[in-house]
Design a protein around this motif. Structure first.
Motif, PDB file in Angstrom:
ATOM      1  N   THR A  24       0.819  -1.213   0.000  1.00  0.00           N
ATOM      2  CA  THR A  24       0.000   0.000   0.000  1.00  0.00           C
ATOM      3  C   THR A  24       0.855   1.267   0.000  1.00  0.00           C
ATOM      4  OG1 THR A  24      -1.592  -1.284   1.283  1.00  0.00           O
ATOM      5  CG2 THR A  24      -2.052   1.026   1.129  1.00  0.00           C
ATOM      6  N   ARG A  25       2.172   1.133  -0.125  1.00  0.00           N
ATOM      7  CA  ARG A  25       3.057   2.291  -0.079  1.00  0.00           C
ATOM      8  C   ARG A  25       3.782   2.493  -1.409  1.00  0.00           C
ATOM      9  NH1 ARG A  25       3.403   4.529   4.893  1.00  0.00           N
ATOM     10  NH2 ARG A  25       2.648   3.212   6.604  1.00  0.00           N
ATOM     11  N   TYR A  55       4.694   7.295   0.740  1.00  0.00           N
ATOM     12  CA  TYR A  55       3.297   7.713   0.819  1.00  0.00           C
ATOM     13  C   TYR A  55       2.410   6.490   0.963  1.00  0.00           C
ATOM     14  CZ  TYR A  55       5.311  11.758  -1.650  1.00  0.00           C
ATOM     15  OH  TYR A  55       6.095  12.805  -2.031  1.00  0.00           O
ATOM     16  N   LEU A  56       1.358   6.610   1.734  1.00  0.00           N
ATOM     17  CA  LEU A  56       0.286   5.630   1.685  1.00  0.00           C
ATOM     18  C   LEU A  56      -0.518   5.899   0.418  1.00  0.00           C
ATOM     19  CD1 LEU A  56      -1.166   5.389   5.313  1.00  0.00           C
ATOM     20  CD2 LEU A  56      -0.315   3.482   3.932  1.00  0.00           C
ATOM     21  N   ASP A  57      -0.780   4.854  -0.350  1.00  0.00           N
ATOM     22  CA  ASP A  57      -1.460   5.042  -1.631  1.00  0.00           C
ATOM     23  C   ASP A  57      -2.915   4.618  -1.525  1.00  0.00           C
ATOM     24  OD1 ASP A  57      -2.243   5.371  -4.196  1.00  0.00           O
ATOM     25  OD2 ASP A  57      -0.828   3.958  -5.084  1.00  0.00           O
ATOM     26  N   PHE A  58      -3.793   5.597  -1.347  1.00  0.00           N
ATOM     27  CA  PHE A  58      -5.237   5.353  -1.327  1.00  0.00           C
ATOM     28  C   PHE A  58      -5.870   5.849  -2.625  1.00  0.00           C
ATOM     29  CE2 PHE A  58      -6.933   4.158   3.038  1.00  0.00           C
ATOM     30  CZ  PHE A  58      -5.750   3.540   3.412  1.00  0.00           C
ATOM     31  N   ALA A  73      -5.457  -3.479  -7.317  1.00  0.00           N
ATOM     32  CA  ALA A  73      -6.353  -4.150  -6.374  1.00  0.00           C
ATOM     33  C   ALA A  73      -5.604  -4.874  -5.270  1.00  0.00           C
ATOM     34  CB  ALA A  73      -7.253  -5.141  -7.123  1.00  0.00           C
ATOM     35  N   LEU A  74      -4.401  -5.357  -5.564  1.00  0.00           N
ATOM     36  CA  LEU A  74      -3.592  -6.076  -4.581  1.00  0.00           C
ATOM     37  C   LEU A  74      -2.439  -5.228  -4.065  1.00  0.00           C
ATOM     38  CD1 LEU A  74      -3.361  -9.556  -6.377  1.00  0.00           C
ATOM     39  CD2 LEU A  74      -5.105  -8.758  -4.760  1.00  0.00           C
ATOM     40  N   PRO A 115      -8.236   2.542  -1.601  1.00  0.00           N
ATOM     41  CA  PRO A 115      -7.067   1.740  -1.221  1.00  0.00           C
ATOM     42  C   PRO A 115      -7.114   0.362  -1.863  1.00  0.00           C
ATOM     43  CG  PRO A 115      -8.677   1.728   0.548  1.00  0.00           C
ATOM     44  CD  PRO A 115      -9.184   2.706  -0.485  1.00  0.00           C
ATOM     45  N   PRO A 116      -5.985  -0.377  -1.853  1.00  0.00           N
ATOM     46  CA  PRO A 116      -6.016  -1.765  -2.334  1.00  0.00           C
ATOM     47  C   PRO A 116      -7.024  -2.591  -1.533  1.00  0.00           C
ATOM     48  CG  PRO A 116      -3.756  -1.020  -2.013  1.00  0.00           C
ATOM     49  CD  PRO A 116      -4.642   0.042  -1.432  1.00  0.00           C
ATOM     50  N   LEU A 117      -7.505  -3.650  -2.127  1.00  0.00           N
ATOM     51  CA  LEU A 117      -8.509  -4.487  -1.457  1.00  0.00           C
ATOM     52  C   LEU A 117      -7.935  -5.209  -0.251  1.00  0.00           C
ATOM     53  CD1 LEU A 117     -10.404  -6.070  -4.504  1.00  0.00           C
ATOM     54  CD2 LEU A 117     -10.511  -3.742  -3.566  1.00  0.00           C
TER      55      LEU A 117
END
Length: 410
Positions: A21-22, A31-34, A42-43, A385-387
């Motif tokens: 997620t980064r 960064y957090l990637d939302f 998705a993953l 965000p990713p699932l």
């Protein structure tokens, strides 16, 4: 000087690496990637299963044309039909959501020739909705209910009208003899994260049955688990049976792949709807390649085997309950389904530089605090965000959102 065509107003960050997620920029900041590539990753970034699937297939066979059978394509179509749509039908593979929607539009026109008006002239008109988004091709922008995407591209293809979303009376009044299909997103992503009501979807299906119209679902942003079910429309109206569905974005986890599905339901008593798109009616050079299908198979299997649907629902509840608990003066409402979430903004109470749209300004400020989250129109922040995002990552991201909203409160 950049040699890239300036079709995007880009945020001032250059991303060079991602894991989970980064992501990291060229200066080493994380960064957090939302945003997830706008509901694509998705993953998350560089997941092991996707990297291995792409590497293995690339070493075997990257591409062959659709004049020959492609076993990965056959398997992916089977998985989509049997495990996700769970209705009899056929799949065509493309490279993007815009292409998938163009395929649905062409299918509707072909249906309008097979089932013409009483005077024998073909039906051709497709009804879609205000604030919709169906892609950047000429067909896609014609179907889109936002004037800003059409400016400077007229004359556009005819045969489209746009109506108020979730207004069944307006839809009934608009249906004419030349109408052949209704196209909609069960959750409007680009238009502000607006969710169709169960009554609206069920009423559309009844209207389609009454007037022999096709019901076409654009799940390019919403599909394959993002909204809490493999099919977003089923999360809203479980008994619904569409005639066509389009996808792209998350189904490849970052690898370019799209698809559309047509029902096998019979028309004229015996002919399947899907049979109208026969040899010569549609085509693609790259769509459904062995590499693209191997990537998509890996993503869809991981979503299923890791039961990521349950995580989507849990994290969606976490986001909603947390944001609601703030009672923040800048937050008007929380919209969406699953992990396609929109936070409405009271822009009258928000400090925004002159000439900047509030949601875009908020997204830019979030970047400085280490969070990527895109706007959805001028007054909505979107969270994608990713699932497989974790509870801890969601908490960290929401703290950044809250702190940034505090800073921007007038």
């Amino acid at each position: 000087m950049s040699h890239v065509l300036q079709t995007y107003g880009r945020f001032p960050v250059t991303l060079v690496r991602g894991e989970g997620t980064r992501v990291w920029d060229d200066a080493g900041k994380s960064y957090l990637d939302f945003c997830s590539g706008i509901a694509v990753c998705a993953l998350g970034h560089s997941p092991k299963v996707l990297v291995e699937a792409i590497s293995s297939q690339a070493a075997t066979l990257i591409h062959c044309c659709n004049l020959y059978h492609i076993p990965q394509q056959e398997e992916l179509a089977r998985v989509i039909v049997e495990d996700h749509v769970r209705l009899p039908g056929k799949v065509f593979f493309s490279n993007s959501g815009a292409e998938s929607n163009d395929g649905l539009i062409k299918s509707a026109r072909r249906f309008g020739h097979a089932r013409p008006q009483p005077d024998g002239s073909p039906r051709y008109e497709i009804l879609s909705f205000n604030k919709s988004f169906h892609g950047r091709t000429l067909g896609g922008i014609s179907a889109t209910g936002q004037d800003k995407v059409k400016e400077g591209f007229d004359p556009l293809p005819t045969g489209f009208r746009h109506l108020p979303y979730n207004d069944l009376d307006a839809l009934r009044a608009a249906t004419r003899p030349e109408t052949v299909a209704i196209l909609l997103e069960p959750v409007q992503g680009e238009g502000g994260v607006n969710v169709a009501t169960p009554e609206f979807l069920q009423g559309i299906k009844e209207l389609c049955s009454e007037h022999d119209l096709l019901l076409l679902m654009d799940e390019v942003q919403a599909g394959f688990g993002r909204c809490g079910d493999p099919m977003a429309w089923r999360e809203i109206a479980p008994e619904l049976e569409p005639d066509g569905i389009s996808w792209a974005k998350g189904m490849g986890g970052g690898f370019p792949v799209g698809a559309f599905w047509l029902s096998d339901r019979t028309i004229d008593g015996e002919k399947p709807l899907s049979s109208l798109m026969g040899p010569g009616s549609h085509g693609t050079t790259y769509g459904g390649s062995p590499l693209a299908c191997a990537a998509s198979l890996a993503v869809l299997r991981e979503i299923s085997e890791q039961n990521l649907i349950e995580n989507v629902r849990a994290r969606a509840t976490q986001i909603r309950e947390t944001v609601e608990s703030w009672n923040h003066p800048l937050v008007t409402d929380i919209r969406g389904l699953g992990l396609l979430i929109g936070i409405g903004l009271d822009t009258s109470k928000m400090t925004t530089p002159e000439g900047k749209l509030p949601a875009i300004h908020l997204s830019a400020e979030l970047i400085t605090h280490g969070l990527l989250a895109p706007p959805a129109g001028p007054e909505t922040l979107r969270l994608l965000p990713p699932l497989n995002v974790t509870e801890t990552e969601v908490s960290e991201a929401l703290e950044i959102v809250r702190a940034t909203l505090d800073e921007l409160t007038a």
